[in-house]
Design an enzyme around this catalytic site. Structure first.
Site, PDB file in Angstrom:
ATOM      1  N   ASP A  69       0.864  -1.174   0.000  1.00 27.82           N
ATOM      2  CA  ASP A  69       0.000   0.000   0.000  1.00 27.82           C
ATOM      3  C   ASP A  69       0.901   1.223   0.000  1.00 27.82           C
ATOM      4  OD1 ASP A  69      -1.701   2.101   0.431  1.00 27.82           O
ATOM      5  OD2 ASP A  69      -2.722   1.229   2.169  1.00 27.82           O
ATOM      6  N   TYR A 166     -10.170  14.583  -8.296  1.00 25.16           N
ATOM      7  CA  TYR A 166      -9.314  13.706  -9.100  1.00 25.16           C
ATOM      8  C   TYR A 166      -8.433  14.541 -10.020  1.00 25.16           C
ATOM      9  CZ  TYR A 166      -7.838  10.353 -12.654  1.00 25.16           C
ATOM     10  OH  TYR A 166      -7.081   9.607 -13.515  1.00 25.16           O
ATOM     11  N   ALA A 169      -5.724  16.255  -8.022  1.00 25.59           N
ATOM     12  CA  ALA A 169      -4.668  15.334  -7.604  1.00 25.59           C
ATOM     13  C   ALA A 169      -3.712  15.050  -8.752  1.00 25.59           C
ATOM     14  CB  ALA A 169      -5.277  14.046  -7.073  1.00 25.59           C
ATOM     15  N   ILE A 199      -9.201   5.803 -21.896  1.00 22.00           N
ATOM     16  CA  ILE A 199      -8.559   4.523 -22.186  1.00 22.00           C
ATOM     17  C   ILE A 199      -9.556   3.416 -21.845  1.00 22.00           C
ATOM     18  CG2 ILE A 199      -6.617   2.989 -21.727  1.00 22.00           C
ATOM     19  CD1 ILE A 199      -5.776   5.611 -23.011  1.00 22.00           C
TER      20      ILE A 199
END
Length: 263
Positions: A69, A166, A169, A199
């Site tokens: 992680d 998102y 970030a 994608i």
């Protein structure tokens, strides 16, 4: 003394079990590299490692699974210690781990200030910390000269992602890349970013994928009128990590079929 095994390029790919990460692992294994695929989920990592090692054995390539992680400093340190003991160096680091925590989130999870704090923090940890902690852990192991660092951003960093966290970030990776490229450049190490558009054939949009209407819209935004594939991104990453790209650093390469910003 170095052995023939350790002379192969050592390539580390975070988020290497599925989608773009798996395609990146495959591209380097096909060149005969020793690839270490990192991720939180053991099952897809181990499956990818087994399948790609068998597929590219003739080329001398192999893929090894290492569960970690990378949002946790201690886990990044564990990866560093493992790689140092196993290989003594790293030639390529591909920071592919990430995703949008809002995808598949329970209804209401993002509501209110608590919800905003949750998804902004979650996307920062998933997309920024995973890249920064792994890179910082491995920077002293990078081959010099010749080391390569590649970060995975997104078209969202240029045009938003709906809720902002998102996209924000991913955009945060860009100045980090510039600073890192300047810092590592004198050692002969390059640092670049690949920013994909839509994608297909990934887990990014969750288990149900993207709705047909949205898929058509995303494809129509591309000038070549097709969806991207994981291999499109992997081949760009592979080139950036090659000797041919030795004078390319501090750059953001968009892989989106020419999709227009904001459409």
């Amino acid at each position: 003394m170095a052995t023939p095994e350790t002379q192969r390029r050592i390539v580390v790919v975070s988020g290497g079990g599925t989608g773009i990460g798996r395609a990146v692992c495959a591209a380097f294994a096909a060149e005969g590299a020793e690839v270490v695929a990192l991720g939180r989920r053991a099952e897809p990592l181990e499956r990818t490692a087994k399948e790609l090692t068998a597929e590219h054995a003739a080329a001398g390539g192999s893929v090894r699974a290492l569960t970690a992680d990378l949002t946790e400093p201690a886990e990044a340190e564990r990866v560093r210690d493992d790689l140092r003991a196993a290989y003594g160096r790293v030639d390529v680091v591909v920071n592919n781990a990430g995703g949008n925590v809002l995808v598949g989130a329970p209804e209401g999870a993002a509501d209110g200030l608590a919800g905003a704090a949750w998804h902004w923090t979650g996307n920062f940890r998933s997309n920024v910390l995973t890249a920064v902690l792994l890179t910082e852990a491995l920077r002293d192991l990078l081959a010099a000269p010749g080391g390569r660092v590649v970060l995975l951003s997104s078209i969202a960093a240029y045009r938003g992602s709906g809720a902002g966290s998102y996209a924000g970030a991913k955009a945060a990776l860009h100045p980090y890349m510039y600073d890192l490229a300047a810092d590592l450049g004198p050692r002969g190490v390059t640092v670049n970013t690949v920013a994909p558009g839509y994608i297909a054939e990934t887990e990014f949009f969750g288990p149900d994928g993207v709705a047909d209407a949205r898929r058509r819209m995303l494809v129509e935004q591309a000038m070549n009128r097709r969806a991207g594939a994981p291999a499109d991104v992997a081949e760009t990453v592979r080139w950036l990590a090659s000797p041919a790209a030795g004078h390319v650093t501090g750059q953001i390469i968009q892989v989106n079929g020419g999709a227009e910003k904001g459409r």
